[in-house]
Every structure is written in C-alpha cells, then in structure tokens.
Design a protein around this motif. Structure first.
Motif, PDB file in Angstrom:
ATOM      1  N   VAL A 176      36.070  42.198  35.333  1.00  0.00           N
ATOM      2  CA  VAL A 176      35.863  40.754  35.183  1.00  0.00           C
ATOM      3  C   VAL A 176      34.420  40.444  34.771  1.00  0.00           C
ATOM      4  O   VAL A 176      33.481  41.081  35.214  1.00  0.00           O
ATOM      5  N   LYS A 177      34.290  39.468  33.867  1.00  0.00           N
ATOM      6  CA  LYS A 177      32.952  39.065  33.436  1.00  0.00           C
ATOM      7  C   LYS A 177      32.274  38.305  34.561  1.00  0.00           C
ATOM      8  O   LYS A 177      32.924  37.613  35.328  1.00  0.00           O
ATOM      9  N   MET A 178      30.961  38.413  34.609  1.00  0.00           N
ATOM     10  CA  MET A 178      30.224  37.744  35.676  1.00  0.00           C
ATOM     11  C   MET A 178      30.431  36.225  35.667  1.00  0.00           C
ATOM     12  O   MET A 178      30.412  35.591  36.715  1.00  0.00           O
ATOM     13  N   THR A 179      30.636  35.678  34.484  1.00  0.00           N
ATOM     14  CA  THR A 179      30.856  34.228  34.424  1.00  0.00           C
ATOM     15  C   THR A 179      32.205  33.841  35.012  1.00  0.00           C
ATOM     16  O   THR A 179      32.393  32.724  35.466  1.00  0.00           O
ATOM     17  N   ALA A 180      33.164  34.775  34.986  1.00  0.00           N
ATOM     18  CA  ALA A 180      34.509  34.464  35.478  1.00  0.00           C
ATOM     19  C   ALA A 180      34.669  34.846  36.941  1.00  0.00           C
ATOM     20  O   ALA A 180      35.778  34.841  37.471  1.00  0.00           O
ATOM     21  N   MET A 181      33.563  35.186  37.589  1.00  0.00           N
ATOM     22  CA  MET A 181      33.608  35.610  38.989  1.00  0.00           C
ATOM     23  C   MET A 181      34.297  34.617  39.924  1.00  0.00           C
ATOM     24  O   MET A 181      35.141  35.005  40.729  1.00  0.00           O
ATOM     25  N   PRO A 182      33.965  33.316  39.837  1.00  0.00           N
ATOM     26  CA  PRO A 182      34.610  32.381  40.750  1.00  0.00           C
ATOM     27  C   PRO A 182      36.146  32.393  40.644  1.00  0.00           C
ATOM     28  O   PRO A 182      36.836  32.345  41.655  1.00  0.00           O
ATOM     29  N   GLN A 183      36.658  32.495  39.425  1.00  0.00           N
ATOM     30  CA  GLN A 183      38.111  32.554  39.239  1.00  0.00           C
ATOM     31  C   GLN A 183      38.692  33.756  39.962  1.00  0.00           C
ATOM     32  O   GLN A 183      39.730  33.690  40.600  1.00  0.00           O
ATOM     33  N   MET A 184      37.988  34.886  39.819  1.00  0.00           N
ATOM     34  CA  MET A 184      38.472  36.135  40.416  1.00  0.00           C
ATOM     35  C   MET A 184      38.544  36.013  41.932  1.00  0.00           C
ATOM     36  O   MET A 184      39.528  36.398  42.551  1.00  0.00           O
ATOM     37  N   VAL A 185      37.474  35.459  42.520  1.00  0.00           N
ATOM     38  CA  VAL A 185      37.457  35.284  43.968  1.00  0.00           C
ATOM     39  C   VAL A 185      38.642  34.411  44.382  1.00  0.00           C
ATOM     40  O   VAL A 185      39.317  34.680  45.369  1.00  0.00           O
ATOM     41  N   SER A 186      38.912  33.383  43.573  1.00  0.00           N
ATOM     42  CA  SER A 186      40.017  32.480  43.871  1.00  0.00           C
ATOM     43  C   SER A 186      41.351  33.232  43.867  1.00  0.00           C
ATOM     44  O   SER A 186      42.193  33.048  44.746  1.00  0.00           O
ATOM     45  N   ILE A 187      41.543  34.109  42.884  1.00  0.00           N
ATOM     46  CA  ILE A 187      42.792  34.873  42.816  1.00  0.00           C
ATOM     47  C   ILE A 187      42.934  35.778  44.035  1.00  0.00           C
ATOM     48  O   ILE A 187      43.982  35.799  44.691  1.00  0.00           O
ATOM     49  N   PHE A 188      41.868  36.514  44.353  1.00  0.00           N
ATOM     50  CA  PHE A 188      41.948  37.420  45.501  1.00  0.00           C
ATOM     51  C   PHE A 188      42.236  36.653  46.778  1.00  0.00           C
ATOM     52  O   PHE A 188      42.985  37.107  47.639  1.00  0.00           O
ATOM     53  N   PHE A 203      47.598  29.982  49.048  1.00  0.00           N
ATOM     54  CA  PHE A 203      48.025  30.693  47.845  1.00  0.00           C
ATOM     55  C   PHE A 203      48.186  29.730  46.670  1.00  0.00           C
ATOM     56  O   PHE A 203      47.572  29.900  45.615  1.00  0.00           O
ATOM     57  N   ALA A 204      49.003  28.684  46.870  1.00  0.00           N
ATOM     58  CA  ALA A 204      49.268  27.754  45.769  1.00  0.00           C
ATOM     59  C   ALA A 204      47.978  27.060  45.328  1.00  0.00           C
ATOM     60  O   ALA A 204      47.699  26.936  44.134  1.00  0.00           O
ATOM     61  N   GLY A 205      47.170  26.642  46.313  1.00  0.00           N
ATOM     62  CA  GLY A 205      45.923  25.958  46.001  1.00  0.00           C
ATOM     63  C   GLY A 205      44.971  26.847  45.217  1.00  0.00           C
ATOM     64  O   GLY A 205      44.345  26.416  44.246  1.00  0.00           O
ATOM     65  N   SER A 206      44.890  28.117  45.618  1.00  0.00           N
ATOM     66  CA  SER A 206      43.984  29.044  44.933  1.00  0.00           C
ATOM     67  C   SER A 206      44.406  29.251  43.487  1.00  0.00           C
ATOM     68  O   SER A 206      43.557  29.375  42.601  1.00  0.00           O
ATOM     69  N   MET A 207      45.723  29.299  43.263  1.00  0.00           N
ATOM     70  CA  MET A 207      46.187  29.495  41.894  1.00  0.00           C
ATOM     71  C   MET A 207      45.809  28.300  41.016  1.00  0.00           C
ATOM     72  O   MET A 207      45.410  28.450  39.868  1.00  0.00           O
ATOM     73  N   ILE A 208      45.939  27.094  41.595  1.00  0.00           N
ATOM     74  CA  ILE A 208      45.557  25.902  40.832  1.00  0.00           C
ATOM     75  C   ILE A 208      44.046  25.898  40.591  1.00  0.00           C
ATOM     76  O   ILE A 208      43.574  25.602  39.493  1.00  0.00           O
ATOM     77  N   ALA A 209      43.282  26.279  41.629  1.00  0.00           N
ATOM     78  CA  ALA A 209      41.820  26.330  41.487  1.00  0.00           C
ATOM     79  C   ALA A 209      41.448  27.320  40.391  1.00  0.00           C
ATOM     80  O   ALA A 209      40.555  27.066  39.576  1.00  0.00           O
ATOM     81  N   PHE A 210      42.153  28.444  40.357  1.00  0.00           N
ATOM     82  CA  PHE A 210      41.914  29.435  39.309  1.00  0.00           C
ATOM     83  C   PHE A 210      42.165  28.809  37.935  1.00  0.00           C
ATOM     84  O   PHE A 210      41.344  28.908  37.030  1.00  0.00           O
TER      85      PHE A 210
END
Lengths: 472, 103
Positions: A84-96, A146-153
């Motif tokens: 994952v790119k460093m800029t996309a880090m927040p998305q990744m944390v959200s998925i995990f 789970f659902a909220g994190s996916m939307i946040a992603f």
C-alpha cells in the motif's frame, strides 16, 4: 489443569505485552519497539490458544483448517500492508479495522445458535444471561464497525461521495432505537432451539446502521470516524473475551476501546470540534451563507517571480497539505528544500496536527521523502517564528491556514487552531484552483494582500519552480 | 435486583478486568504527541485483532459445515486484522526511525 494454567499464564503475559506495547507506541523513540512487543504478545496468545485451549475437556480441533486460514490471512495481510502507498494508509487501516469487526460479528453469529440450544435444553424461561448480552453486543458493534469501515474506506478512496441530508440523522436515530429494541427482545425471548431468524435480522440491521451512520459524515472527518470505529471493534473483541472468559481478549479489547475513544476525542480537539458535532453535524453544511463582503482580488504570481522571491529569502516555511500527498509531490518538495538550502535559505516545514488525512499523516509522508525530523515544526513553533519568516509556501493545504478561524465567528472553523501564514512577510499558495477545501468554506487567505497564488498541480508546479530556481 | 446481583457475582472478575483496563487504556496513551496519532491508531487497530483468538476457539470446536465455513472465514479476517495492522504500523514507524538515524 496444567495446560490450562500454561494458557492462562500466556494470556497474562500477552496482556502485559499489549499494555507495555501501547505505552511505548505513544513515544517517538520507542514506538517501533512497542509495536513489535504488542505483535509478540499477539503471536504468543495465538500459538498458545491453538496448543492448549480446552473447552469441556476437548482441545482445539480442525487444526489444519485453522493453520490454512492463518496462512491465507497472513500472506494477504502482509502483502497488502507492504504494497500500500503511504498516501493510502488511512484507507488500509480502515479495511483492517473492518476485518476485525467482521470477525467479531461472525463469532457471535456462530455462538448464538449454540447458546440458544444450551439454554433451551437447560429449560430456562428467557435468554436473560450475560453470555447472550456479550453475543448480541459483539454482533451489533462488530457489524456496525465492519459496514462503517467499508464506507469510510470508500469515502477516503473517493469512491463514495458525501450525502448531506438532515433526514438521515432521524433515520439513524430510528435504526439505533430499532437495534436496541431487538437486542432487548432477544434478551427476554424464550429460548427455542434452532429458531435463529431474529439473529439474522439483527445482523442485517447492524450492517445497515453501519452504512447509514457513516454515510452523512463528510470525507474530511473520516479519520475521526475510523478512530471511533477502531474503538468499537475493540469493544466487540472484548465482548468475545467476556463470552469465552478469555483474559487476553478482554484486556486487549477494552484497552483499544478506551484508548481509541480518547484518541478520537484528541483528534476532535485538534479540529476544535466535539465528537457529537462530527457525528451528527455535517461540517460546513450551512457555510455557503458565509459573509461575502468587500472586493475579492486574487493576486497571481509567475513562476519566475516566485523563484526569485524564494531564492532571495532568508527563512522559508513550507506548509504542506493533503494536496501535496495526492500529487505524490513530497519528494519534489524535499528537492526544493535542498535546492533552497544550498542557496543559503533556511527552510522549515510547518505541520498542522490534522494536515493530511489523519493526524500525523503528513509527518509520515515527509519522513518517507527523507525530510529530516528537525525541519518539521509543530504548529505552535511555526507560529512563533512566523513574524521572522520571509515566505510561507502553502502546498495543497487550505483549511489549516484559513484566517477565518481567528476573525470570523460565523465560520464553522472559527476557533480551530491554524498556521498563521498571513503573519509572514509573503505568502505563496500553490493550488490547482480556487476550489474550497474539505470544510467547504471560503479561504480568506487567498484574498489577503500578502498572498500570491501559483495555480497548477502541486507536482508539475514544483517541478517547474525547481527548474526555474536552478536557472537563476 | 436479585438477578443483577447474581449477574455481578458471576462475572465479577470480568467486570474487574473491564474497569481496570478502561482506565489503563486512557492513562497509557494520554500523553501521546499528535505526530504519533496515526501510528498509534494503527497499532491499537492491530491489537483489537486479538478477536482472532475467539475465531480460533469457534473454529476449533466447529463440527458442521456452516460453522466450519464461517469459522474459517472468521480466522482469515482476524489474521488480516492482526498481520496487516502490525505490518502497516511497522512501516509507518520505520520511516520515523530512518530519518532519525540519518542525522
């Protein structure tokens, strides 16, 4: 007896490692070590559970399947986290985070039929039981997370837009009430073996609520939402710990639940808002009605003028924002900084606590570009030096340098601490257009007499600027 | 009332742990500098992956196809949370260290 005490001891050790790890994670020097310690505690708890866990005298079965799942999860998780790119880090944390929530929900989904059967056989009149409560909470909170994190992603990845509709708030309250009613209903229902429809209804509702809870919250607030959902997942994990009387899950889950909540509040504070305001108030929703007074003249600066201005300054402060990160221009920014330094210009970076997509995100991005730690000034330090600064270059930042936070009480960001770029002798704002920032409000800095706009994509503008300075 | 008291007695240890951990969690991170907010959130994110232990327990005692499938899925999801979480955090923190050693 023996194996159980070994297991319990491993859980105590794991809990201690989680606590010490978390403690170390909150200091820059020890953070990496702390992360490794927590990971060690986790590995220990997993291995010892597989080896020594016993339920009603029976050890863990299906071991090949468990190992298979562990291998799949490890390889996918490892590769995803490495790539994952460093800029996309927040998305990744959200998925995990969402994965953890889903895991907790699945556990509850499987345990409910068993518990109901057990209680039906025991012949009790209602499901009113601590285990039922843990299962229902784990399912609901895990599902919402789970659902909220996916939307946040989706929002962070700009796949999902914002829906600003006030009726959604009422709908959300309705869903929340419905969730509570169903949980209470299940608690008082008569246990009937095999009658599990209601738990599926609860699951579906939790998922729907997760979606509708995050949907109306603006993209700029996603870090706060992820942090909140992070603490939700912690609580869901703790519910599992309560259910299995498992100390490692209980301490780990609650630790994250409470520290995550505090972290969420700290993040809100950095933006001068309350958590409630983030959740129910759509940021900047009414901001279009802002006072629009006076003549608005925007001064533009040419690349060569900007190059001259920068080269003959003594002190330059760079204020980076997310625009710099999306344009992947952090390396160019560092190049500019080195180039200017070779000409005797003192270059520092002023980092607003919420610059980027998450607090501290900008520091990580600049670190990736090899910008030395000493050059990064926190907001207060930067503001203290502002009067002596010759030029402030704002790259892809907007709301964090908006003077409205100081002098316009009607502004939604009034009171938010900002970097006072306008106090410096000159300001250059590098921006693609006059578009508004995430808070969707006008930035008066752009019309400030000291300000010069340099329009264009951060990356190409920086490239041209560097070339221009080299040619001087 | 009696039910409440019985409930409390039955789960007193868990309640004890919950309350103490609650305060501990707040205390432990209360002085975190804002620079570390992102890595800390990510690290905490990995720690709640401890839910995987529950998934292993369920999977370890599964004996019908549905719970096998769901359990398998739960273990995968839990592992993703744990491994992904710790690795991403480590990557972030690696950068902090790199710049320090350079100077």
């Amino acid at each position: 007896m023996e194996t159980i005490s070994i297991l319990e001891m491993s859980y105590i050790l794991a809990s201690v490692l989680f606590i010490v790890g978390l403690k170390k994670l909150s200091h820059p020097d020890t953070a990496r070590n702390g992360n490794l310690m927590a990971a060690g505690g986790m590995g220990l708890a997993i291995v010892f559970t597989i080896l020594f866990h016993k339920k009603d005298g029976e050890g863990i079965g299906n071991i090949p399947w468990i190992l298979g799942a562990l291998v799949i999860g490890t390889s996918v998780g490892w590769v995803a986290a490495r790539k994952v790119k460093m800029t996309a880090m927040p998305q990744m944390v959200s998925i995990f985070n969402g994965m953890g929530g889903a895991c907790a929900a699945l556990i509850s989904l499987m345990e409910f039929p068993r518990l109901q059967e057990k209680l039906a056989i025991a012949g009790v009149s209602s499901m009113l039981h601590g285990e039922t409560l843990a299962i229902l909470f784990g399912l609901t909170i895990g599902g919402v997370s789970f659902a909220g994190s996916m939307i946040a992603f989706g929002k962070l990845d700009e796949k999902i837009g914002d829906i600003k509709a006030s009726w959604l708030r009422y709908l959300n309250l309705f869903f929340l009430a419905l969730l509570v009613v169903i949980v209470v209903m299940i608690m008082f229902k008569h246990p009937v073996s095999g009658d599990n429809t209601i738990i599926y209804i609860l699951t579906a509702l939790a998922l729907i609520y997760g979606v509708s809870f995050v949907m109306p919250i603006g993209g700029a607030d996603m870090p706060v939402v992820i942090s909140l959902l992070n603490s939700f997942t912690g609580i869901a994990a703790a519910c599992g710990g309560f259910l299995y009387n498992n100390q490692a899950m209980l301490t780990g889950g609650i630790l994250v639940g409470s520290s995550g909540t505090l972290l969420t509040i700290l993040m809100c504070k950095a933006m001068n808002r309350s958590l409630l305001n983030v959740i129910i108030g759509a940021f900047g929703g009414d901001a279009s009605a802002l006072s629009e007074t006076g003549d608005k003249t925007v001064k533009e600066i040419t690349l060569s003028d900007a190059a001259v201005l920068l080269s003959y300054s003594q002190k330059v402060l760079v204020v980076p924002g997310y625009g710099l990160a999306v344009a992947q221009a952090q390396h160019l920014c560092h190049e500019l900084d080195v180039l200017l330094a070779s000409k005797g210009v003192e270059v520092k970076y002023g980092i607003h606590p919420v610059a980027g997509r998450m607090p501290g995100h900008m520091n990580v991005l600049l670190a990736e570009a090899d910008v030395p730690y000493e050059k990064l000034l926190e907001m207060e330090e930067a503001n203290n030096e502002m009067l002596n600064t010759d030029v402030v270059i704002v790259i892809g930042a907007n709301d964090v340098v908006n003077p409205a936070s100081e002098d316009d009480p009607s502004s939604p960001i009034y009171g938010m601490p900002v970097i006072k770029a306008w106090e410096a002798k000159n300001v250059i704002v590098m921006k693609r257009s006059m578009a508004k920032g995430y808070a969707a409000i006008e930035n008066k800095l752009f019309y400030h007499p000291k300000n010069n706009m340099l329009f264009g994509d951060a990356k190409s503008t920086l490239q041209k600027l560097i070339a221009e300075i080299k040619n001087l | 009332m009696n039910e409440f008291l019985a409930f409390f007695l039955q789960y007193r240890e868990a309640i004890f742990i919950i309350l103490l951990s609650l305060f501990l969690g707040i205390e432990v991170i209360s002085h975190v500098p804002s620079v570390l907010h992102t890595p800390l959130m990510s690290g905490a994110n990995a720690i709640h992956g401890v839910v995987i232990i529950g998934a292993i327990i369920v999977m370890g005692h599964a004996n019908d196809v549905i719970s096998m499938v769901l359990g398998f899925l739960a273990v995968i999801l839990g592992t993703l949370n744990v491994v992904g979480g710790f690795v991403v955090t480590d990557r972030m923190l690696e950068m902090f260290r790199k710049k320090k050693s350079k100077n």
